[in-house]
Scaffold this motif. Structure first.
Motif, PDB file in Angstrom:
ATOM      1  N   ASP A 118       0.843  -1.190   0.000  1.00 15.05           N
ATOM      2  CA  ASP A 118       0.000   0.000   0.000  1.00 15.05           C
ATOM      3  C   ASP A 118       0.886   1.252   0.000  1.00 15.05           C
ATOM      4  OD1 ASP A 118       0.989   0.179   2.621  1.00 15.05           O
ATOM      5  OD2 ASP A 118      -0.845  -0.660   3.492  1.00 15.05           O
ATOM      6  N   ALA A 119       0.240   2.404   0.042  1.00 10.68           N
ATOM      7  CA  ALA A 119       0.974   3.666  -0.035  1.00 10.68           C
ATOM      8  C   ALA A 119       1.926   3.843   1.145  1.00 10.68           C
ATOM      9  CB  ALA A 119      -0.011   4.838  -0.106  1.00 10.68           C
ATOM     10  N   ASN A 120       1.499   3.465   2.339  1.00  8.72           N
ATOM     11  CA  ASN A 120       2.348   3.666   3.513  1.00  8.72           C
ATOM     12  C   ASN A 120       3.671   2.910   3.399  1.00  8.72           C
ATOM     13  OD1 ASN A 120       0.536   5.363   4.799  1.00  8.72           O
ATOM     14  ND2 ASN A 120      -0.460   3.707   5.937  1.00  8.72           N
ATOM     15  N   SER A 121       3.588   1.640   3.035  1.00 10.13           N
ATOM     16  CA  SER A 121       4.804   0.823   2.987  1.00 10.13           C
ATOM     17  C   SER A 121       5.658   1.166   1.770  1.00 10.13           C
ATOM     18  CB  SER A 121       4.443  -0.663   2.998  1.00 10.13           C
ATOM     19  OG  SER A 121       3.526  -0.973   1.964  1.00 10.13           O
ATOM     20  N   HIS A 122       5.040   1.367   0.620  1.00 12.28           N
ATOM     21  CA  HIS A 122       5.786   1.676  -0.599  1.00 12.28           C
ATOM     22  C   HIS A 122       6.441   3.052  -0.513  1.00 12.28           C
ATOM     23  CE1 HIS A 122       6.609   1.738  -4.980  1.00 12.28           C
ATOM     24  NE2 HIS A 122       6.287   3.020  -4.904  1.00 12.28           N
ATOM     25  N   GLY A 127      10.701   6.940  -0.559  1.00  9.58           N
ATOM     26  CA  GLY A 127      11.182   8.234  -0.093  1.00  9.58           C
ATOM     27  C   GLY A 127      10.337   9.438  -0.450  1.00  9.58           C
ATOM     28  N   ILE A 128       9.247   9.265  -1.213  1.00 12.63           N
ATOM     29  CA  ILE A 128       8.400  10.389  -1.636  1.00 12.63           C
ATOM     30  C   ILE A 128       6.930   9.998  -1.452  1.00 12.63           C
ATOM     31  CG2 ILE A 128       7.681  11.866  -3.550  1.00 12.63           C
ATOM     32  CD1 ILE A 128      10.469  12.526  -2.648  1.00 12.63           C
ATOM     33  N   ASN A 129       6.188  10.797  -0.707  1.00 12.30           N
ATOM     34  CA  ASN A 129       4.764  10.535  -0.536  1.00 12.30           C
ATOM     35  C   ASN A 129       4.037  10.661  -1.876  1.00 12.30           C
ATOM     36  OD1 ASN A 129       4.984  10.123   2.227  1.00 12.30           O
ATOM     37  ND2 ASN A 129       4.562  12.263   2.738  1.00 12.30           N
ATOM     38  N   GLY A 130       3.089   9.777  -2.089  1.00 17.63           N
ATOM     39  CA  GLY A 130       2.300   9.794  -3.326  1.00 17.63           C
ATOM     40  C   GLY A 130       2.858   8.911  -4.421  1.00 17.63           C
ATOM     41  N   SER A 131       4.052   8.359  -4.223  1.00 22.48           N
ATOM     42  CA  SER A 131       4.675   7.573  -5.301  1.00 22.48           C
ATOM     43  C   SER A 131       3.912   6.280  -5.579  1.00 22.48           C
ATOM     44  CB  SER A 131       6.138   7.275  -4.976  1.00 22.48           C
ATOM     45  OG  SER A 131       6.277   6.586  -3.755  1.00 22.48           O
ATOM     46  N   PHE A 132       3.307   5.668  -4.561  1.00 19.21           N
ATOM     47  CA  PHE A 132       2.551   4.430  -4.763  1.00 19.21           C
ATOM     48  C   PHE A 132       1.334   4.676  -5.654  1.00 19.21           C
ATOM     49  CE2 PHE A 132      -0.892   1.524  -3.538  1.00 19.21           C
ATOM     50  CZ  PHE A 132      -0.286   0.291  -3.724  1.00 19.21           C
ATOM     51  N   ASN A 133       0.547   5.671  -5.299  1.00 25.97           N
ATOM     52  CA  ASN A 133      -0.670   5.937  -6.077  1.00 25.97           C
ATOM     53  C   ASN A 133      -0.346   6.314  -7.518  1.00 25.97           C
ATOM     54  OD1 ASN A 133      -2.370   5.403  -3.911  1.00 25.97           O
ATOM     55  ND2 ASN A 133      -2.359   7.518  -3.194  1.00 25.97           N
ATOM     56  N   LYS A 134       0.738   7.078  -7.700  1.00 23.80           N
ATOM     57  CA  LYS A 134       1.138   7.453  -9.058  1.00 23.80           C
ATOM     58  C   LYS A 134       1.612   6.229  -9.847  1.00 23.80           C
ATOM     59  CE  LYS A 134       2.435  12.248  -8.067  1.00 23.80           C
ATOM     60  NZ  LYS A 134       3.559  13.216  -7.988  1.00 23.80           N
ATOM     61  N   ALA A 135       2.333   5.318  -9.205  1.00 22.67           N
ATOM     62  CA  ALA A 135       2.827   4.120  -9.895  1.00 22.67           C
ATOM     63  C   ALA A 135       1.672   3.203 -10.299  1.00 22.67           C
ATOM     64  CB  ALA A 135       3.812   3.372  -9.002  1.00 22.67           C
ATOM     65  N   ILE A 136       0.700   3.034  -9.396  1.00 25.23           N
ATOM     66  CA  ILE A 136      -0.460   2.196  -9.709  1.00 25.23           C
ATOM     67  C   ILE A 136      -1.287   2.837 -10.826  1.00 25.23           C
ATOM     68  CG2 ILE A 136      -2.612   1.241  -8.813  1.00 25.23           C
ATOM     69  CD1 ILE A 136      -0.089  -0.206  -7.848  1.00 25.23           C
ATOM     70  N   LYS A 137      -1.414   4.160 -10.796  1.00 27.45           N
ATOM     71  CA  LYS A 137      -2.118   4.864 -11.868  1.00 27.45           C
ATOM     72  C   LYS A 137      -1.370   4.695 -13.188  1.00 27.45           C
ATOM     73  CE  LYS A 137      -5.024   7.738 -13.813  1.00 27.45           C
ATOM     74  NZ  LYS A 137      -6.420   7.329 -14.112  1.00 27.45           N
ATOM     75  N   LEU A 169      -2.082  -7.703  -5.267  1.00 28.19           N
ATOM     76  CA  LEU A 169      -2.081  -6.373  -5.880  1.00 28.19           C
ATOM     77  C   LEU A 169      -1.653  -6.462  -7.337  1.00 28.19           C
ATOM     78  CD1 LEU A 169      -2.135  -3.215  -5.617  1.00 28.19           C
ATOM     79  CD2 LEU A 169       0.274  -3.380  -4.934  1.00 28.19           C
ATOM     80  N   SER A 170      -0.641  -7.264  -7.619  1.00 27.37           N
ATOM     81  CA  SER A 170      -0.142  -7.431  -8.990  1.00 27.37           C
ATOM     82  C   SER A 170      -1.201  -8.049  -9.880  1.00 27.37           C
ATOM     83  CB  SER A 170       1.117  -8.310  -8.978  1.00 27.37           C
ATOM     84  OG  SER A 170       2.108  -7.770  -8.137  1.00 27.37           O
ATOM     85  N   GLU A 171      -1.871  -9.068  -9.356  1.00 29.71           N
ATOM     86  CA  GLU A 171      -2.936  -9.721 -10.131  1.00 29.71           C
ATOM     87  C   GLU A 171      -4.076  -8.751 -10.414  1.00 29.71           C
ATOM     88  OE1 GLU A 171      -2.411 -14.301  -8.416  1.00 29.71           O
ATOM     89  OE2 GLU A 171      -3.745 -12.887  -7.394  1.00 29.71           O
ATOM     90  N   LYS A 172      -4.480  -7.996  -9.410  1.00 27.98           N
ATOM     91  CA  LYS A 172      -5.588  -7.051  -9.562  1.00 27.98           C
ATOM     92  C   LYS A 172      -5.254  -5.949 -10.560  1.00 27.98           C
ATOM     93  CE  LYS A 172      -8.587  -3.962  -6.881  1.00 27.98           C
ATOM     94  NZ  LYS A 172      -8.895  -3.409  -5.517  1.00 27.98           N
ATOM     95  N   ALA A 173      -3.987  -5.514 -10.568  1.00 29.86           N
ATOM     96  CA  ALA A 173      -3.572  -4.432 -11.467  1.00 29.86           C
ATOM     97  C   ALA A 173      -3.465  -4.882 -12.915  1.00 29.86           C
ATOM     98  CB  ALA A 173      -2.232  -3.869 -11.003  1.00 29.86           C
ATOM     99  N   GLY A 174      -3.418  -6.201 -13.130  1.00 28.96           N
ATOM    100  CA  GLY A 174      -3.292  -6.724 -14.491  1.00 28.96           C
ATOM    101  C   GLY A 174      -1.861  -6.906 -14.948  1.00 28.96           C
ATOM    102  N   ALA A 175      -0.934  -7.002 -13.981  1.00 32.71           N
ATOM    103  CA  ALA A 175       0.472  -7.215 -14.331  1.00 32.71           C
ATOM    104  C   ALA A 175       0.650  -8.578 -14.981  1.00 32.71           C
ATOM    105  CB  ALA A 175       1.350  -7.123 -13.084  1.00 32.71           C
ATOM    106  N   LYS A 176       1.539  -8.634 -15.949  1.00 34.28           N
ATOM    107  CA  LYS A 176       1.854  -9.892 -16.618  1.00 34.28           C
ATOM    108  C   LYS A 176       2.752 -10.755 -15.749  1.00 34.28           C
ATOM    109  CE  LYS A 176       2.404 -12.812 -20.106  1.00 34.28           C
ATOM    110  NZ  LYS A 176       1.320 -13.678 -20.574  1.00 34.28           N
ATOM    111  N   ALA A 177       3.611 -10.098 -14.969  1.00 32.88           N
ATOM    112  CA  ALA A 177       4.610 -10.832 -14.194  1.00 32.88           C
ATOM    113  C   ALA A 177       4.916 -10.091 -12.903  1.00 32.88           C
ATOM    114  CB  ALA A 177       5.890 -11.014 -15.011  1.00 32.88           C
TER     115      ALA A 177
END
Length: 351
Positions: A118-122, A127-137, A169-177
């Protein structure tokens, strides 16, 4: 000189500049400029040089490669030269327009670093707040643009208990690997080695868990920077009364653990060629010597291809042909990249 195969993977650090401040960064990158980075013309010339000899998968990385304004020019040029081109990014700079440019330039796959559930752990790791949500987007926009993507996760004490949720999370996002990286203590990673690296016993348990968990997901799993995994799958196959095969074990059946200087190499932002991005030992520079010559004739690469040079329990190991131990971790631990893998629990029969 040992006869070498052609390189299968070339990782190219196009820049050390980056918008994040990751605690484990191999490149010790930051949001600044770095002297001596190769310009577009130099990069195209080197692509021509490599293409005259081999057509490996070319992974454009950094720092953050999307910092370079010529990234899509480079990708398209390499694609037109017959390379399979991939992009390794933190994902935070991918908007709709960038996703479409990635598709148009011929990049066949994008890897996005996701180091928490999640955002807290990632964000704490990156080192930068918001990086998780931006990466998932960013991943979502790639999916919409029809670009295949994977998640890369570096395992440390911080997130090892969250692996199952990262898989979901990877499966839900549609990641291939999902490529699982075991932390290598180089760059900023060396600074957190004592606090964040798993003990070798936990390292072994985690790789065994991954082997079992792989059976229950459709994701393409790959244990990266984890040579003992390639021993483990053979030990487990033996226990199960079967042989290792592509059908049951995927690409892990066709490769070995450490490929530094054998199937893989790394080109730095200034053109230095290393066995891998985590082993900071120079085999030559592509601005001064042809890539083919460095690959085939460098003393460093030829020594790494000779498993007879391995020392300690790696040298005596009955699995060394499929594992070879992490040369970067050995180098970190002792200053000798032929020393034994310090994060392996296995005791060879010969010892």
């Amino acid at each position: 000189m040992i006869k070498s195969d052609k390189p299968r993977l070339v990782f190219w650090e196009l820049t050390k500049s980056c918008n994040l401040k990751c605690v484990h960064c191999r490149a010790s990158a930051d949001n600044g400029t770095f002297k001596g980075e190769l310009d577009t013309d130099n990069i195209m010339h080197i692509i021509d040089d490599i293409a005259s000899f081999a057509k490996p998968i070319l992974i454009l990385t950094g720092g953050e490669p999307l910092f370079r304004k010529d990234i899509f020019t480079i990708a398209e040029y390499a694609n037109n030269k017959g390379f399979h081109v991939a992009l390794a990014t933190n994902g935070t700079l991918i908007d709709k327009d960038t996703a479409l440019k990635i598709k148009k330039s011929g990049i066949s796959r994008v890897s996005i670093s996701i180091d928490g559930k999640d955002a807290n752990s990632h964000d704490a790791f990156r080192g930068i707040n918001g990086s998780f949500n931006k990466a998932i987007k960013g991943a979502s926009l790639l999916r919409d643009a029809g670009v295949e993507f994977q998640f890369n996760t570096t395992i440390t004490k911080r997130n090892v208990e969250d692996l199952d949720e990262i898989i979901l999370l990877s499966e839900k996002a549609g990641a291939k690997a999902l490529h699982i990286f075991m932390l290598v203590p180089v760059g900023c990673g060396a600074e957190i080695a004592y606090t964040d690296m798993l003990p070798k016993e936990e390292y072994e348990k985690t790789l065994i868990w991954l082997y079992e968990r792989m059976k229950t997901t459709n994701l393409d799993f790959k244990a990266t920077c984890a040579p003992p995994y390639y021993r483990i799958i053979r030990q487990k196959a033996k226990e199960e009364g079967r042989t290792v095969s592509v059908q049951t074990d995927g690409m892990a059946a066709m490769t070995r653990g450490c490929l530094a200087g054998t199937g893989v190499c790394f080109i730095s932002n200034t053109g230095d060629v290393q066995p891998c991005g985590y082993l900071p030992v120079n085999a030559g520079n592509v601005t001064r010597k042809p890539f083919k010559e460095i690959w085939e004739e460098s003393k460093l690469f030829n020594e790494l291809r000779d498993l007879g040079n391995l020392k300690g329990k790696c040298g005596a190991c009955d699995y060394k042909a499929v594992c070879a131990g992490c040369r970067a971790r050995a180098y970190y631990a002792t200053g000798d990249y032929f020393d034994e893998e310090p994060y392996c629990t296995y005791i060879p029969e010969k010892k």
